[in-house]
Design a protein around this motif. Structure first.
Motif, mmCIF file in Angstrom:
data_model
loop_
_atom_site.group_PDB
_atom_site.id
_atom_site.type_symbol
_atom_site.label_atom_id
_atom_site.label_comp_id
_atom_site.label_asym_id
_atom_site.label_seq_id
_atom_site.Cartn_x
_atom_site.Cartn_y
_atom_site.Cartn_z
ATOM 1 N N ASN A 279 59.058 47.868 60.631
ATOM 2 C CA ASN A 279 59.933 48.713 60.723
ATOM 3 C C ASN A 279 59.292 49.810 61.624
ATOM 4 O OD1 ASN A 279 62.420 50.171 60.240
ATOM 5 N ND2 ASN A 279 61.727 51.396 58.816
ATOM 6 N N ARG A 343 64.547 50.762 61.654
ATOM 7 C CA ARG A 343 65.960 50.796 61.042
ATOM 8 C C ARG A 343 66.609 51.982 61.333
ATOM 9 N NH1 ARG A 343 70.118 47.864 58.983
ATOM 10 N NH2 ARG A 343 70.537 49.330 60.539
ATOM 11 N N PHE A 351 69.081 45.243 64.037
ATOM 12 C CA PHE A 351 67.803 45.279 63.203
ATOM 13 C C PHE A 351 68.051 44.069 62.633
ATOM 14 C CE2 PHE A 351 66.070 46.036 58.838
ATOM 15 C CZ PHE A 351 64.947 46.517 59.193
#
Length: 440
Positions: A279, A343, A351
């Motif tokens: 992420n 994200r 994503f």
């Protein structure tokens, strides 16, 4: 044997001194924007507002070096977390317009590092990104000779004359290729492993194959290439991109060029889904990179400076007098940049994309386009799809040619692929990805 990319200074330092690096940032890059002026007017340049009146002064340069060492000794993030090595990165505009200033900066940096018995006295490099048009000036040649053992000089040459002169122009509209090629050939003699960056834009995409092969023919071993992030791409460009890459793949494999040369457009690690746990923002322009302008203002990266922004106001994180993150506004800017994740800036489609790896973005461009760095521009999406499809073709052909059992999967959804290639072509790629050794 498949040719591998040569590691850059940062990667090489990690490999040579793993005990010095640990989990910290091993090599910090500090970008000095020594001038906002340039003697070219490249059509795809993101520096929209060239400025003749704001070169960095020696006084600002000296204060910047002093602040650099002071902040490092305080453990501030101007130097990363205990960065063991540093790259003095010079850019413009065209940095060679300020060659005397760059020499002053390097000499003062070395003096300061030796005086302080600092680790950077031994572990530093000089990096210059240039358009090459001033390469043969006597003072530039003297600079190269003086620092050649620690100098990385990157001359931008966009392939062959046709591709280069479509975009890299003098203010009068004349192409710059002829003089740049002479400079690049001279630099190859000095440093045979010199690489270049080939920037792809809608106006030059149809010259891709010929341009890359031309660069290989003049002695370039590694070519770094990417599509611009800005608006302008469409399906017709993606079809051209796939076709050019496929023809390039056939030529590289049939002639075994892949045993001697590399191009980043072919990368075995692109075209896969990313784990939700992965992420990170993956763009260094959110505080991990630092750029200092001619007035001593510190930015998260070059592209947050005023002359690189079309619509928005600059984002600053410090200055050479007070340091980094001292004012409330600077602290807020740093926090906003650090909170950006893959994200937070991505749509669900981005994503969860099945071919997410290798698809890049620029946080500063996002900021200029949308007013926030926390919203991802996706104009290159169609070009990334085309590139992944071409990599399916290239790697599976190459693996078979080498007698290897590896296969590059087709992770591009069929409906995406059929925007760019025919169903017959798509089925061909599927078969290539499933073939056993010796298949046709």
């Amino acid at each position: 044997m498949i040719q591998k990319y040569l590691p850059n200074y940062q990667d090489a330092f990690h490999q040579m001194y793993p005990e010095k690096c640990g989990t910290d940032i091993a090599v910090k890059v500090i970008t000095f924007v020594v001038t906002e002026q340039c003697n070219l007017r490249c059509t795809y340049c993101y520096e929209y507002k060239k400025n003749e009146d704001r070169p960095m002064t020696k006084d600002i340069a000296r204060q910047t070096i002093d602040t650099l060492f002071n902040e490092d000794m305080k453990g501030n993030n101007i130097s990363g977390t205990n960065a063991q090595a540093i790259v003095l990165d010079f850019i413009g505009g065209e940095p060679l317009l300020e060659i005397e200033l760059m020499e002053y900066i390097v000499d003062y940096f070395r003096y300061k590092a030796l005086k302080l018995n600092h680790r950077w006295a031994l572990h530093h490099m000089i990096s210059i990104s240039t358009n090459g048009t001033l390469y043969f000036e006597p003072d530039v040649q003297a600079f190269i000779k003086k620092y050649q053992e620690r100098l990385s000089l990157s001359i931008t040459i966009d392939g062959n004359k046709e591709l280069h002169d479509k975009c890299r122009l003098f203010p009068n509209g004349a192409g710059s290729y002829d003089i740049v090629e002479k400079a690049f050939l001279a630099e190859l003699k000095r440093f045979p492993y010199a690489s270049t960056k080939l920037t792809l834009a809608p106006e030059n995409i149809s010259y891709l194959k010929e341009a890359i092969l031309h660069l290989f023919s003049i002695g370039v071993i590694s070519i770094f290439s990417n599509c611009i992030f800005e608006e302008g791409w469409n399906v017709s460009h993606a079809k051209i991109f796939y076709h050019e890459l496929k023809e390039l793949a056939d030529y590289m494999i049939s002639t075994k060029l892949y045993t001697k040369h590399t191009c980043t457009l072919f990368d075995p690690d692109i075209g896969y889904a990313m784990s939700p746990e992965d992420n990170q923002n993956w763009c260094g322009g959110t505080g991990k990179m630092l750029a200092i302008d001619g007035e001593g203002i510190i930015y998260p990266c070059l592209r947050y400076m005023k002359f690189c922004l079309e619509k928005e106001e600059p984002i600053t994180i410090g200055d050479i007098v007070s340091g980094i993150g001292e004012s409330e506004e600077q602290k807020k800017n740093l926090e906003c940049l650090k909170c950006i994740t893959r994200r937070s800036q991505s749509t669900d489609e981005c994503f969860n994309c099945p071919i997410a790896t290798g698809c890049a973005w620029c946080s500063a461009y996002n900021y200029d386009k949308f007013g926030t760095a926390n919203k991802r521009a996706t104009y290159i999406c169609i070009m990334h799809k085309a590139r992944v499809l071409a990599n399916v073709y290239y790697w599976n052909k190459l693996y078979r040619n080498e007698g290897l059992e590896e296969r590059f999967p087709v992770n591009v959804p069929k409906e995406w692929a059929l925007e760019i290639i025919s169903e017959e072509e798509y089925n061909m790629l599927l078969n290539l990805s499933k073939e056993t050794e010796g298949g046709n």
